[in-house]
Design a protein around this motif. Structure first.
Motif, short mmCIF file in Angstrom:
data_model
loop_
_atom_site.label_atom_id
_atom_site.label_comp_id
_atom_site.label_asym_id
_atom_site.label_seq_id
_atom_site.Cartn_x
_atom_site.Cartn_y
_atom_site.Cartn_z
N ASN A 21 2.29 -21.24 -47.45
CA ASN A 21 3.03 -21.82 -48.52
C ASN A 21 2.36 -21.73 -49.82
OD1 ASN A 21 5.16 -22.55 -46.96
ND2 ASN A 21 4.09 -24.49 -46.20
N LEU A 22 2.89 -21.43 -50.95
CA LEU A 22 2.31 -21.12 -52.21
C LEU A 22 3.00 -22.01 -53.18
CD1 LEU A 22 1.37 -17.30 -52.78
CD2 LEU A 22 0.02 -19.38 -51.92
N SER A 23 2.48 -23.14 -53.92
CA SER A 23 3.06 -24.24 -54.74
C SER A 23 2.33 -23.98 -55.98
CB SER A 23 2.76 -25.43 -54.26
OG SER A 23 3.45 -25.44 -52.75
N ILE A 24 3.02 -24.40 -57.16
CA ILE A 24 2.68 -24.54 -58.45
C ILE A 24 3.08 -26.04 -58.84
CG2 ILE A 24 3.14 -21.95 -58.96
CD1 ILE A 24 5.70 -23.13 -60.74
N VAL A 25 2.19 -26.50 -60.11
CA VAL A 25 2.55 -27.38 -60.80
C VAL A 25 3.00 -27.34 -62.20
CG1 VAL A 25 1.50 -29.82 -61.49
CG2 VAL A 25 0.76 -28.38 -59.17
N LYS A 51 5.28 -13.33 -60.67
CA LYS A 51 5.62 -13.92 -61.85
C LYS A 51 6.35 -15.13 -61.74
CE LYS A 51 8.11 -12.71 -66.18
NZ LYS A 51 9.13 -11.71 -66.79
N ILE A 52 6.14 -16.25 -62.15
CA ILE A 52 6.70 -17.44 -61.96
C ILE A 52 7.20 -17.95 -63.38
CG2 ILE A 52 6.23 -19.73 -61.29
CD1 ILE A 52 3.78 -18.35 -59.75
N THR A 53 8.31 -18.38 -63.23
CA THR A 53 9.09 -18.68 -64.58
C THR A 53 9.74 -20.00 -64.36
OG1 THR A 53 9.64 -16.53 -65.20
CG2 THR A 53 10.82 -18.31 -66.43
N VAL A 54 9.37 -21.03 -65.18
CA VAL A 54 10.02 -22.50 -65.44
C VAL A 54 10.88 -22.56 -66.41
CG1 VAL A 54 8.16 -23.39 -63.59
CG2 VAL A 54 7.95 -23.59 -66.09
N THR A 55 11.73 -23.26 -66.43
CA THR A 55 12.85 -23.58 -67.40
C THR A 55 13.31 -25.17 -67.52
OG1 THR A 55 13.66 -21.58 -67.28
CG2 THR A 55 14.76 -23.06 -68.65
N ASP A 56 13.09 -25.73 -68.82
CA ASP A 56 13.17 -27.09 -68.98
C ASP A 56 14.91 -27.33 -69.00
OD1 ASP A 56 13.92 -26.51 -71.46
OD2 ASP A 56 11.93 -27.57 -72.28
N ASP A 81 13.56 -20.61 -55.90
CA ASP A 81 13.94 -21.37 -56.79
C ASP A 81 13.41 -22.76 -57.06
OD1 ASP A 81 15.28 -22.08 -54.56
OD2 ASP A 81 17.17 -22.09 -55.22
N SER A 82 12.28 -22.88 -56.50
CA SER A 82 11.50 -24.16 -56.25
C SER A 82 10.26 -23.90 -56.74
CB SER A 82 11.65 -24.73 -54.77
OG SER A 82 10.90 -24.02 -53.81
N ASP A 83 9.47 -25.11 -56.59
CA ASP A 83 8.07 -25.22 -57.04
C ASP A 83 7.38 -24.59 -55.81
OD1 ASP A 83 8.19 -27.09 -54.99
OD2 ASP A 83 7.08 -28.64 -56.39
N THR A 84 7.71 -24.19 -54.41
CA THR A 84 6.87 -23.85 -53.48
C THR A 84 7.69 -22.57 -52.69
OG1 THR A 84 5.96 -26.09 -53.05
CG2 THR A 84 5.86 -24.41 -51.25
N ALA A 119 14.20 -27.88 -65.32
CA ALA A 119 15.62 -27.51 -64.83
C ALA A 119 15.49 -26.42 -63.75
CB ALA A 119 16.57 -27.29 -65.84
N SER A 120 14.83 -25.43 -63.58
CA SER A 120 14.88 -24.50 -62.83
C SER A 120 13.59 -23.66 -62.65
CB SER A 120 15.81 -23.28 -63.10
OG SER A 120 15.40 -22.62 -64.27
N TYR A 121 13.40 -23.06 -61.40
CA TYR A 121 12.10 -22.33 -60.95
C TYR A 121 12.59 -20.89 -60.62
CZ TYR A 121 9.67 -26.93 -60.58
OH TYR A 121 9.16 -27.96 -60.62
N LEU A 122 11.88 -19.91 -60.85
CA LEU A 122 12.05 -18.51 -60.45
C LEU A 122 10.89 -17.75 -60.19
CD1 LEU A 122 13.99 -16.36 -60.15
CD2 LEU A 122 13.86 -15.40 -62.54
N TRP A 123 10.60 -17.34 -58.70
CA TRP A 123 9.46 -16.57 -58.38
C TRP A 123 10.13 -15.34 -58.11
CZ3 TRP A 123 4.54 -18.65 -56.40
CH2 TRP A 123 4.74 -19.91 -56.23
N GLU A 124 9.37 -14.32 -58.81
CA GLU A 124 9.46 -12.88 -58.72
C GLU A 124 8.13 -12.10 -58.15
OE1 GLU A 124 12.27 -11.41 -61.98
OE2 GLU A 124 11.00 -12.58 -62.82
N GLN A 125 8.22 -11.12 -57.19
CA GLN A 125 6.86 -10.47 -56.92
C GLN A 125 7.02 -9.20 -57.61
OE1 GLN A 125 6.60 -9.44 -52.79
NE2 GLN A 125 4.86 -8.16 -53.11
#
Length: 822
Positions: free
Chosen positions: A50-54, A100-105, A80-83, A62-68
């Protein structure tokens, strides 16, 4: 497995905005870009991760996006989550993946980072230590490889080296390990080991290949612990280089890649050849002359029989004694093999002869070494105890403190060298052309020269007492006479503890052919019988009808009849052929009464004689191969005409050609072929052919009659041989048949005499070859002493010679017949 440094990645991204400096107005609120923090420690292959970000924001995420964006493709969930979660795939080398991790408020502002994660493989670190034996190899490079894994180091001033070889857990532990000292551009010494598990793990721990674990978790392995205690000190030398080249030659010029290949080819190499090739290596290394051909290095020369033979001829031309002198130096130098100690001597060795390809060993003996310094060797003819000690790579066996029955035989009085002429005349004058003699062991010295994977090569110096037994008959008395006689030979001893051949109960159910103790015939204590192994540990002999029970414990087969029990050890297996050592116990007295080293065969239910497959045709016959399993019987791919224990002159004098077999024709006639006297190939004519008639019996056995006619009626047969077909395959020279063979003869060769067993049931093997085979292949026979030219001068060359596709190695000093009588 060992733990690598942890690399941590801390990524922080923030966006700060200015604010109005107006003292007269209320500051206007400005939305902040989200901040992201990710700290990923290295992860381990084949684990669940499990990999998590803060992420934080002055508003709401509002949203999370993880892309390899790089590295081995991963199938993850939670993008689409923090983990995110995923299974780490297997890798062979450490690698890096990037996300590449993108977060949007909630107001649409975004922040992105690219974060790397290191994937570490699971590996083991093996310690390889040893010594290079040979001048000119101090302070040069040394490498060890298994598959694609490699470790390198430098040999020190005294020839010692140490290597740490890191090996991925997915590398097959049965892959061979190649260790090379020096450069191929100059000279290179090489050693081949059967498996990486030959060596000790650096930390005494084994790799984990199936667990869900993080890096640094260590799991103890019993196999690794055993290997750590028994890891050898490696010897890289002329001997190991010679063995490497010969193993590669046996494998078609390629290095054996796994344990099974190495063990197979190891059993096929003549021990005399290994030692002579090692002597040649030492001569090349020490010579001031350039002995190797242009474009050939040391190892490739040994791997190529033609190049090797040419090198031997060149060396002998310069100094005819150099190879024999170099051989003796090797035998006297204990550094060429892993040092023998009482602790590392295999508890059980099986003595065998080098085996020809497609065959298994069918004779030999077993040596048992107990740690308290006593032992026993058992064979079909021996059951002798001895005391043993170890010194300077030599095992010394002393039989003198124990009573031995030895072996007995009848020998011609005139051939016994230690009898005086007066004694011979007196014995013969009193009606004894032959006398009873015995051979009893006295001592044996076994010096290890080659340390193999499962087979070691020893120089065997054996001393026995040869005696003529006392005679007291019709007023004539001879007190007997004895002399020590010694033989010197190079022998192969197979380490039972290192072999991977064992019986498995699940594979035994069905019909098999094994030797069974019957003691029914003066010439044989064992009969070859067909046994039906049933489920539940029960069985029945198809031949005798006797019931038996059976079981397999630690790979050893136990076959128990009412009076006698058989303990059967599997020595080797090639294809469907089995080499076995059987000890027979008397259940009433609880003692070993005999032993045999022979063959076993899995019988195919659907194999049958037919009117078609029984035929040989007039140009072929079935040649017996029962005694042709040894490499001594072959010259490359050509079957030798003369027995290996005879010179060409002796072969001619004693009519010792091996030609013997049977021919079956369409009209139910045929013949028994055997070697003609006073002739050698390529001039074999006037074969001994005993006419026969044949038929297939109701129980599908091939019966051949008229092997001998009756004394009182020449029109009748007083002898027949019968074959039950067990298996039929493609052999080395032609179609190969396996048969249960029995030979019957009428009592006193009289037509009314009762049928008696002449040859008790035994296992035999035949191959279909041309009648003119030995004539056509005569050019490959090694004509020692008298030479091919002499044969050509004596006999007219009458037939064409087949092309020889494979060159055999030249052996100058075969040890198989060396004997000295004191």
């Amino acid at each position: 497995m060992f733990k690598k440094d942890i690399v941590s990645v801390l990524v922080f991204s923030a966006l700060m905005s200015g604010c109005s400096d107006s003292a007269k107005s209320t500051p206007e609120k400005t939305n902040q870009t989200p901040t992201i923090a990710a700290e990923f420690s290295p992860i381990t292959e084949k684990s669940s991760v499990n990999l998590s970000i803060v992420a934080s924001d002055d508003d709401r995420i509002a949203s999370y996006l993880w892309e390899q964006v790089s590295g081995t493709q991963l199938a993850f969930t939670g993008g689409d989550s923090d983990t995110i979660a995923f299974e780490v795939p297997a890798i062979t080398q450490d690698s890096v993946v990037e996300f590449k991790i993108t977060v949007t408020d909630s107001e649409g502002l975004s922040a992105s980072i690219i974060s790397p994660v290191k994937i570490e493989r699971i590996e083991a670190l093996y310690s390889i230590v040893g010594k290079v034996v040979g001048n000119g190899f101090n302070n040069v490079d040394i490498t060890a490889t298994v598959g694609e894994e490699l470790a390198a180091s430098t040999i020190d001033d005294s020839g010692l080296f140490s290597l740490m070889l890191a090996v991925d857990d997915d590398v097959d532990v049965d892959k061979t390990v190649t260790i090379k000292a020096g450069s191929i551009d100059t000279f290179q010494l090489v050693a081949l080991y059967p498996s990486i598990t030959t060596f000790a793990l650096a930390d005494g721990l084994s790799p984990v290949s199936n667990g869900v674990q993080s890096k640094g978790v260590k799991v103890k392995s019993s196999r690794a612990a055993e290997n750590q205690q028994s890891s050898p000190t490696v010897s890289i030398s002329a001997v190991s280089t010679a063995l490497f080249g010969l193993l590669s030659a046996a494998n078609g010029g390629k290095t054996p890649i796994n344990t099974s290949e190495m063990q197979l080819f190891e059993s096929q190499i003549n021990p005399d050849l290994i030692i002579e090739a090692a002597a040649v290596v030492n001569i090349v290394l020490s010579s001031e002359q350039k002995l190797l051909d242009e474009g050939m290095d040391l190892v490739s020369t040994i791997t190529n029989p033609a190049a090797y033979n040419a090198l031997v001829v060149k060396i002998e031309a310069i100094d005819p004694n150099s190879i024999s002198d170099a051989v003796e130096k090797i035998i006297l130098n204990p550094d060429y093999a892993v040092a023998l100690t009482p602790e590392n001597i295999a508890p059980i060795y099986y003595q065998t002869t080098a085996v020809a390809p497609t065959f298994v060993a069918r004779s030999g003996a077993r040596y048992e070494f107990k740690q308290e310094g006593i032992g026993k060797n058992v064979s079909s003819y021996e059951n002798d105890q001895f005391d043993w000690t170890v010194s300077n790579n030599t095992i010394k066996l002393d039989y003198s403190q124990y009573e031995s029955n030895g072996s007995t035989s009848f020998e011609s009085v005139s051939n016994i060298s230690f009898l005086t002429e007066v004694e011979k005349e007196a014995i013969i004058a009193n009606g004894h052309q032959q006398v009873m003699t015995s051979y009893k062991p006295f001592s044996r010295t076994l010096t290890r020269i080659v340390s193999g994977s499962t087979v070691d090569t020893f120089r065997d110096e054996y001393v026995q007492i040869h005696s003529v037994l006392p005679i007291k008959e019709n007023g004539f008395t001879f007190p007997g006479a004895s002399k020590e006689s010694s033989t010197v030979s190079n022998v192969l001893l197979r380490k039972a503890s290192m072999g991977n051949k064992q019986f498995e109960a699940g594979e035994l159910v069905g019909l098999w052919g094994f030797d069974v103790y019957r003691n029914s015939h003066v010439n044989s204590k064992m009969d070859f019988e067909i046994l039906d192994f049933m489920m539940g540990g029960k069985g029945i002999s198809i031949d005798s009808g006797d019931d038996f029970t059976w079981s397999v414990n630690d790979g050893v087969l136990s076959v128990n009849f009412e009076r006698y029990s058989h303990s059967v050890n599997l020595i080797d297996m090639v294809g469907g052929d089995y080499s076995v050592f059987t000890e027979v116990f008397d259940n009433e007295v609880g003692e070993v009464i005999t032993a045999s080293f022979g063959g076993a065969v899995k019988i195919k239910d659907d194999v049958q004689w037919s009117a078609e497959n029984v035929l040989t045709g007039p140009e072929h016959y079935y040649q017996t191969m029962v005694n042709q399993w040894s490499s001594y019987s072959w010259d490359g791919d050509i079957l030798k005409y003369c027995s290996a224990v005879y010179t060409i002159e002796e072969c001619l004098e004693y009519n010792s050609g091996i030609m013997f077999g049977f021919q079956m024709l369409t009209d139910n006639t045929g013949g028994r072929y055997s070697a003609p006297s006073d002739l050698l190939p390529p001039n074999l004519t006037n074969y001994f052919i005993s006419p026969l008639t044949w038929l297939l019996t109701e129980n599908n056995k091939l019966r051949m009659d008229s092997l001998d006619v009756c004394y009182d009626d020449a029109s009748k047969s007083c002898r027949y041989r019968e074959w039950k077909l067990l298996k039929m395959i493609d052999g080395r020279l032609g179609k190969r048949i396996y048969v249960q063979e029995v030979d019957m003869k009428r009592e006193r060769n009289q037509s009314a005499g009762a049928w008696k067993v002449n040859i008790s049931p035994r296992w035999n093997m035949y191959e279909l070859i041309e009648v003119e085979y030995f004539n056509k292949t005569a050019s490959s026979v090694e004509m020692s002493k008298i030479g091919k030219a002499a044969v050509a001068a004596i006999f007219e060359f009458k037939v064409s010679v087949l092309p020889i596709d494979k060159v055999s190695y030249k052996i100058l000093y075969p040890s198989v017949v060396k004997q000295v009588v004191h």
